[in-house]
Structure formats: C-alpha cells, structure tokens
Write a protein that holds these residues in place. Structure first.
Motif, short mmCIF file in Angstrom:
data_model
loop_
_atom_site.label_atom_id
_atom_site.label_comp_id
_atom_site.label_asym_id
_atom_site.label_seq_id
_atom_site.Cartn_x
_atom_site.Cartn_y
_atom_site.Cartn_z
N SER A 157 0.86 -1.19 0.00
CA SER A 157 0.00 0.00 0.00
C SER A 157 0.89 1.23 0.00
N TRP A 158 0.37 2.34 -0.56
CA TRP A 158 1.13 3.57 -0.72
C TRP A 158 0.36 4.75 -0.12
N ASP A 159 1.13 5.74 0.30
CA ASP A 159 0.52 6.97 0.80
C ASP A 159 1.37 8.15 0.34
N CYS A 160 0.73 9.08 -0.37
CA CYS A 160 1.41 10.29 -0.84
C CYS A 160 0.33 11.27 -1.31
N SER A 162 -0.07 12.55 -4.19
CA SER A 162 -0.47 12.33 -5.58
C SER A 162 -1.61 11.32 -5.68
N GLU A 163 -2.41 11.48 -6.71
CA GLU A 163 -3.59 10.65 -6.90
C GLU A 163 -3.24 9.18 -7.10
N GLN A 164 -2.11 8.91 -7.77
CA GLN A 164 -1.79 7.53 -8.11
C GLN A 164 -1.47 6.66 -6.89
N CYS A 165 -1.26 7.28 -5.72
CA CYS A 165 -0.99 6.50 -4.52
C CYS A 165 -2.24 5.88 -3.91
N LYS A 166 -3.40 6.37 -4.30
CA LYS A 166 -4.65 5.88 -3.73
C LYS A 166 -5.01 4.51 -4.29
N ASP A 167 -5.28 3.58 -3.39
CA ASP A 167 -5.74 2.23 -3.76
C ASP A 167 -4.77 1.54 -4.70
N ASN A 168 -3.48 1.77 -4.53
CA ASN A 168 -2.47 1.11 -5.37
C ASN A 168 -1.83 -0.02 -4.58
#
Length: 244
Positions: A157-160, A162-168
């Motif tokens: 899971s990612w957190d940042c 930017s939009e691409q970090c969501k649900d990635n």
C-alpha cells in the motif's frame, strides 16, 4: 541498472498459484499462518472427549496419544505438545520445512480436520529505491529476498499527496518529471505475520534529499547559465578583436 525485484515477485506469485491449481493445498484445509522460529497451535474444535489422537503431516506421523501415552516422531521430537482434552497440537521453533498440510485423526471423530500451515519469514527491512528515465521516476518498494518466500501473501500500500498513490497495491509507483519533488512517498508492506513501512521524498531520487526543486527551475537555471556563457564568449571575442 536493471532491477529483478518486480520480476521475481511476479514469478513467485505465478508459482504459488500453480501449486494451488495442482492441488498441493487441499481446498478443505484451514489456512494457518505462523512466523519462522515461533510456535503455532492447531485447534480441531472437537466437542466430544477423545479416546485416541493421531496428528499427521501429510502421511507422516507427528505425535500420537494412545493408551494414555504420548509418542512424538522425528523431526518433531521435543518440539510438539498435544492436549488430549481439546486435541490441540502446538509446534514450537518452526522452520520452513514444517510448512505443509496437517490433520487430526481419532476414533472419536467421524471426519478429519485438516490445516495448511504457512511458515513465513517476518519482513526484516524495507527499502525504497528510484529509477530515473527521461520521462518518469519509478519508486520501487523492496524487501530482502530471503523475506520473500511467500510472494502471494505480500500486500503493498502507498501513501502520498499524488492521486496515483490511492488504492495502489503494486510494488512500484510511477511519477512524471513534473511532479512535486518535495512530496513524501510512503510504502507499507505486510504479510500475515509482520508489517514494515518506509518513506522518502522524490528529491531523494536525485541524490540530495535536502534540495527541493522543480523541473521548471532546472530549465530556468540552465537557460541563465547558457546566456552567461554566450555573453562571456562574446565579450572575450570583442576584447581580443580590439587588442589586435
């Protein structure tokens, strides 16, 4: 530089799924997860008193209780405990070779209860690395190879900002060169027995985490430098021509 981390994880997932298809893990087995060097207990959830108990790992005996006597078998001698009342089996000092299907058999039960034990390496460390191309910044979330024995059980899971970090849930994240280099990128990797989190700023990918800059500033700086160099050359040429 070529990174094989993502390819190795993908291959591991494919092999894991192939084993599932080949039936090495019974569909009726209850999955149980435990860490290397720790202990695990199987709970058969039987309500009637036991008369005899036999625990097996596949076709091999683990421990037997018969005529009020216990007998453990290699390689489980001095590493197992059997509760004759509940039928619970505990295995200590787990190793990767303990991973397999276990089942309890007894005249007191009409059907066996099966468990599939996953012996998992806890994630010891987590590293974020960058790969730079002309158009993209790739941030890879990597764990040591010896912690990656069960790629199919890893979760990312990612957190940042930017939009691409969501649900990635991938092991890599991509940013274009116009991204805000000061933003913090955080990756979390977990399996059934451990969790690790690490973070960087995109500026780190350029060798100096204390410098927060943008592509436009770089372009402006290069343009100013070019003008200064050209101006200096013109002035030098003019001075030389006057001297001659």
């Amino acid at each position: 530089m070529v990174s094989w981390g993502g390819a190795g994880r993908t291959l591991g997932v494919l092999l894991f799924n192939l084993l599932l298809r080949l039936g090495s893990i019974s569909c009726d087995s209850i999955p149980v997860y435990a860490a290397v060097n720790k202990s695990v207990t199987f709970h058969p959830s039987h309500q009637m008193p036991f008369k005899e108990i036999l625990w097996k790992k596949q076709k091999n005996k683990v421990i037997e209780w018969e005529n009020s006597e216990f007998k453990a078998f290699p390689p489980f001698i001095d590493r197992v405990h059997l509760d004759p009342v509940s039928g619970n089996l505990t295995i200590f000092n787990l190793t990767s070779s303990d991973e397999d299907e276990y089942e309890i058999e007894s005249p007191s039960i009409t059907s066996t209860t099966k468990f599939f034990l996953y012996v998992i390496e806890p994630i010891s460390s987590l590293t974020l690395t960058c790969i730079l191309t002309d158009q993209n910044i790739t941030v890879q979330c990597e764990i040591p190879e010896h912690d990656n024995s069960h790629p199919g059980l890893l979760k990312y899971s990612w957190d940042c900002p930017s939009e691409q970090c969501k649900d990635n849930s991938a092991s890599e994240m991509y940013f274009d060169m116009k991204s805000d280099y000061s933003q913090k990128i955080q990756c979390t990797v977990s399996n059934e027995v451990s969790t690790k989190t690490s973070s960087i700023t995109l500026a780190t990918c350029f060798g100096n985490p204390s410098i927060h800059f943008s592509r436009s500033r770089i372009s402006l700086g290069l343009s100013v430098l070019f003008v200064l160099i050209v101006s200096s050359l013109l002035l030098l040429g003019l001075a030389i021509s006057r001297g001659t």
